[in-house]
Write an enzyme that holds these catalytic residues in place. Structure first.
Site, mmCIF file in Angstrom:
data_model
loop_
_atom_site.group_PDB
_atom_site.id
_atom_site.type_symbol
_atom_site.label_atom_id
_atom_site.label_comp_id
_atom_site.label_asym_id
_atom_site.label_seq_id
_atom_site.Cartn_x
_atom_site.Cartn_y
_atom_site.Cartn_z
ATOM 1 N N GLU A 182 0.841 -1.189 0.000
ATOM 2 C CA GLU A 182 0.000 0.000 0.000
ATOM 3 C C GLU A 182 0.880 1.244 0.000
ATOM 4 O O GLU A 182 0.397 2.348 0.175
ATOM 5 C CB GLU A 182 -0.959 -0.017 1.182
ATOM 6 C CG GLU A 182 -0.301 -0.066 2.534
ATOM 7 C CD GLU A 182 -1.332 -0.002 3.652
ATOM 8 O OE1 GLU A 182 -1.412 -0.984 4.397
ATOM 9 O OE2 GLU A 182 -2.041 1.003 3.779
ATOM 10 N N CYS A 224 -3.620 -3.233 4.406
ATOM 11 C CA CYS A 224 -2.740 -4.317 4.899
ATOM 12 C C CYS A 224 -3.219 -5.704 4.488
ATOM 13 O O CYS A 224 -2.554 -6.701 4.786
ATOM 14 C CB CYS A 224 -2.647 -4.267 6.413
ATOM 15 S SG CYS A 224 -2.001 -2.720 7.010
ATOM 16 N N HIS A 269 -3.196 -9.688 12.138
ATOM 17 C CA HIS A 269 -2.543 -8.513 11.566
ATOM 18 C C HIS A 269 -1.998 -7.688 12.734
ATOM 19 O O HIS A 269 -2.696 -7.496 13.743
ATOM 20 C CB HIS A 269 -3.530 -7.688 10.736
ATOM 21 C CG HIS A 269 -2.963 -6.342 10.398
ATOM 22 N ND1 HIS A 269 -1.729 -6.200 9.796
ATOM 23 C CD2 HIS A 269 -3.422 -5.075 10.636
ATOM 24 C CE1 HIS A 269 -1.460 -4.915 9.660
ATOM 25 N NE2 HIS A 269 -2.470 -4.218 10.164
HETATM 26 P P1 HMG Z 1 -3.287 6.876 21.535
HETATM 27 O O1 HMG Z 1 -4.734 7.236 21.372
HETATM 28 O O2 HMG Z 1 -2.315 7.983 21.691
HETATM 29 O O3 HMG Z 1 -3.066 5.898 22.742
HETATM 30 O O4 HMG Z 1 -2.796 5.954 20.334
HETATM 31 P P2 HMG Z 1 -3.975 5.636 24.022
HETATM 32 O O5 HMG Z 1 -4.103 6.893 24.815
HETATM 33 O O6 HMG Z 1 -5.249 4.895 23.643
HETATM 34 O O7 HMG Z 1 -2.991 4.661 24.782
HETATM 35 C C1 HMG Z 1 -2.725 3.402 24.234
HETATM 36 C C2 HMG Z 1 -2.717 2.400 25.374
HETATM 37 O O8 HMG Z 1 -1.610 2.702 26.218
HETATM 38 C C3 HMG Z 1 -3.963 2.480 26.291
HETATM 39 O O9 HMG Z 1 -4.279 1.157 26.669
HETATM 40 C C4 HMG Z 1 -3.459 3.259 27.487
HETATM 41 O O10 HMG Z 1 -4.164 2.977 28.681
HETATM 42 C C5 HMG Z 1 -2.032 2.746 27.561
HETATM 43 P P3 HMG Z 1 -5.711 0.525 26.277
HETATM 44 O O11 HMG Z 1 -6.751 1.419 26.865
HETATM 45 O O12 HMG Z 1 -5.771 0.562 24.758
HETATM 46 O O13 HMG Z 1 -5.671 -0.842 26.846
HETATM 47 N N1 HMG Z 1 -1.101 3.621 28.295
HETATM 48 C C6 HMG Z 1 -0.161 3.168 29.132
HETATM 49 N N2 HMG Z 1 0.190 1.918 29.497
HETATM 50 C C7 HMG Z 1 1.221 1.784 30.373
HETATM 51 N N3 HMG Z 1 1.902 2.841 30.891
HETATM 52 C C8 HMG Z 1 1.590 4.095 30.544
HETATM 53 C C9 HMG Z 1 0.517 4.306 29.625
HETATM 54 N N4 HMG Z 1 -0.044 5.409 29.058
HETATM 55 C C10 HMG Z 1 -1.041 4.965 28.236
HETATM 56 N N5 HMG Z 1 2.279 5.132 31.059
HETATM 57 C C11 HMG Z 1 -3.698 4.490 18.610
HETATM 58 C C12 HMG Z 1 -3.309 4.641 20.086
HETATM 59 C C13 HMG Z 1 -3.970 3.046 18.291
HETATM 60 C C14 HMG Z 1 -4.983 5.313 18.380
HETATM 61 C C15 HMG Z 1 -2.557 5.069 17.731
HETATM 62 O O14 HMG Z 1 -1.374 4.354 17.963
HETATM 63 C C16 HMG Z 1 -2.860 5.071 16.256
HETATM 64 O O15 HMG Z 1 -3.599 5.909 15.731
HETATM 65 N N6 HMG Z 1 -2.252 4.103 15.491
HETATM 66 C C17 HMG Z 1 -2.423 3.987 14.062
HETATM 67 C C18 HMG Z 1 -3.716 3.255 13.703
HETATM 68 C C19 HMG Z 1 -3.673 1.793 14.069
HETATM 69 O O16 HMG Z 1 -2.625 1.193 14.191
HETATM 70 N N7 HMG Z 1 -4.869 1.171 14.175
HETATM 71 C C20 HMG Z 1 -4.975 -0.243 14.459
HETATM 72 C C21 HMG Z 1 -6.192 -0.892 13.819
HETATM 73 S S1 HMG Z 1 -6.327 -0.506 12.073
HETATM 74 C C22 HMG Z 1 -5.114 -1.523 11.331
HETATM 75 O O17 HMG Z 1 -4.586 -2.394 11.961
HETATM 76 C C23 HMG Z 1 -4.767 -1.249 9.912
HETATM 77 C C24 HMG Z 1 -3.439 -0.562 9.663
HETATM 78 O O18 HMG Z 1 -2.364 -1.460 9.845
HETATM 79 C C25 HMG Z 1 -3.406 0.054 8.271
HETATM 80 C C26 HMG Z 1 -3.815 -0.787 7.069
HETATM 81 O O19 HMG Z 1 -4.653 -1.667 7.096
HETATM 82 O O20 HMG Z 1 -3.308 -0.429 6.006
HETATM 83 C C27 HMG Z 1 -3.208 0.598 10.630
#
Ligand code: HMG
Length: 388
Positions: free
Chosen positions: A79, A111, A233
């Site tokens: 992609e 992906c 994935h």
């Molecule tokens: P965010 O919103 O900044 O993170 O980013 P958050 O605030 O939700 O924190 C993440 C986790 O860390 C949470 O745990 C927090 O509690 C924890 P959860 O509630 O999820 O269990 N946390 C801590 N843990 C320990 N010590 C600490 C601490 N602070 C916080 N001090 C987000 C998260 C996934 C939104 C971001 O990384 C993102 O936008 N990523 C890109 C999109 C993505 O990967 N999506 C996944 C599904 S889609 C997919 O897989 C397709 C893809 O590969 C693309 C394709 O298909 O082409 C992306």
């Protein structure tokens, strides 16, 4: 006759950023990355690397064994393609010295597309069992700086030989799909970084898992308890852990949280230190399982959940073949990962900002890769790839 994955090899760049450095710059706790999303390091391509060079590096060891004449079709899943028209696979075809009678095509659906390539490869081989199909998945995951997605960047390529009577994994014919027009993650043609609604994307991932699984159950006699391992994935490793708990709940599984973790922990080892490699990610997870499995995995059933934003999802199944351990590239992969160089935050920014020129002039690319192929330069809008 069975069909499936006969050999598998992957490649990632020799540069990585430790996410503790990113956390330090952002003045947040590194455990948000180490624990919260389950990632430690992210791979960054060298200035003279892209999806083509990574793909050729991943595939070369397979071609050295079977010979260039053996490949009848190359399916290139990506992609982060480098051209709107020409398949990245055609450059790889030349770099690997494949024959003029070998067909090449590029596939895209975020992906997911490597899984489509595998299924199509299996169908081609079922029709003509003497053929060998080379499936390559290669991607560079890039998000805008200072966005939640930044810590989930990475890069890598995986190459798989699809054959009759495969030596590693037999792929079953029954699959479950879920397709839905959603805007969770996308990259318009004029952008080099993805746009993403992060929290929404994780919800859609989990919903698609349930729906693809239900569709799989209609097609296959296999139930949740028939699987010993699961490959998901891997945008980041915590996503797979959450997904597996979700699938266990959907199936009212009585397995303990520890047993559930054991069913996927070996698939996460490489991704945790490479990052998201989009199309390649789940298959690098498979390599991680095969190369780090604590017991012999022969005869184990593996459930695969492939997800591509936008979205297309597929649940399918495979069985690990007796003797598989003799055909892995474990030592080479582990040497490659150990030999990588850590970059500072400033060096990371320099790599991040080294984007391709668009002016049509003559530009040489700075040397950086330790791989066997490099992008030497771009001149008159043409990319020049060479073997090192
Ligand atoms: P965010 O919103 O900044 O993170 O980013 P958050 O605030 O939700 O924190 C993440 C986790 O860390 C949470 O745990 C927090 O509690 C924890 P959860 O509630 O999820 O269990 N946390 C801590 N843990 C320990 N010590 C600490 C601490 N602070 C916080 N001090 C987000 C998260 C996934 C939104 C971001 O990384 C993102 O936008 N990523 C890109 C999109 C993505 O990967 N999506 C996944 C599904 S889609 C997919 O897989 C397709 C893809 O590969 C693309 C394709 O298909 O082409 C992306």
């Amino acid at each position: 006759m069975s069909v499936g994955i006969d050999e598998i090899s992957f490649y990632t760049s020799n540069y990585f950023l430790d996410l503790k450095n990113l956390a330090e710059m952002q003045q947040i706790d590194a455990d948000k990355y180490y624990q919260g999303i389950g990632q430690e390091k992210m791979g960054m391509p060298a200035p003279d690397e892209d999806v083509v060079t990574m793909a050729a590096n991943a595939a070369l060891p397979l071609i050295e064994r079977v010979g260039a004449d053996a490949i009848s079709t190359v399916m290139f899943a990506t992609e982060t393609g480098i051209d709107q028209s020409k398949s990245a696979g055609v450059y790889v075809h030349r770099l690997l010295g494949l024959t003029a009678n070998c067909r090449v095509v590029e596939l895209k659906q975020a992906c997911y597309s490597a899984t489509a390539a595998i299924q199509m490869g299996c169908a081609l081989v079922a029709r003509q069992p003497e053929k060998k199909v080379l499936v390559i998945a290669s991607d560079v995951a890039r998000y805008d700086l200072d966005t939640p997605g930044e810590a989930t960047q990475g890069c890598g390529a995986v190459a798989m030989l699809i054959t009759a009577n495969p030596r590693l994994v037999e792929i079953d014919a029954e699959v479950g799909n879920h397709t839905e027009d959603v805007m969770d993650f996308w990259r318009p043609n004029y952008r080099s970084t993805a746009l993403v609604d992060g929290k929404y994307s994780t919800k859609i991932y989990l919903r698609s898992l349930k729906l693809a699984w239900e569709n799989f159950r209609e097609a296959s006699s296999l139930a949740f308890n028939d699987f010993q391992h699961f490959c998901y994935h891997l945008p980041f490793t915590r996503m797979a852990q959450k997904a597996h708990k979700h699938l266990a709940r959907v199936n009212q599984s009585e397995l303990s949280p520890e047993s559930l973790d054991l069913q996927l922990e070996d698939t996460l080892i490489y991704n945790r230190i490479i990052g998201n490699s989009y199309t390649a990610s789940m298959y690098i997870g498979l390599v991680s399982l095969l190369e780090n499995g604590k017991q012999n995995l022969a005869g184990s059933r593996v459930g695969f959940f492939s997800y591509g934003s936008g979205c297309v999802a597929e649940f399918f199944s495979g069985k690990i073949v007796a003797g598989y351990e003799k055909y892995l590239h474990r030592d080479r992969h582990q040497r490659m990962l150990e030999a990588r160089n850590e970059v500072s935050y400033d060096e990371y920014l320099k790599l991040y900002n080294d984007v391709d020129p668009t002016d049509g002039g003559e530009h040489l690319k700075g040397a950086g890769t330790t791989g066997r192929f490099r992008l030497a330069g771009i001149a008159h809008h043409k990319r020049e790839y060479i073997a090192c």
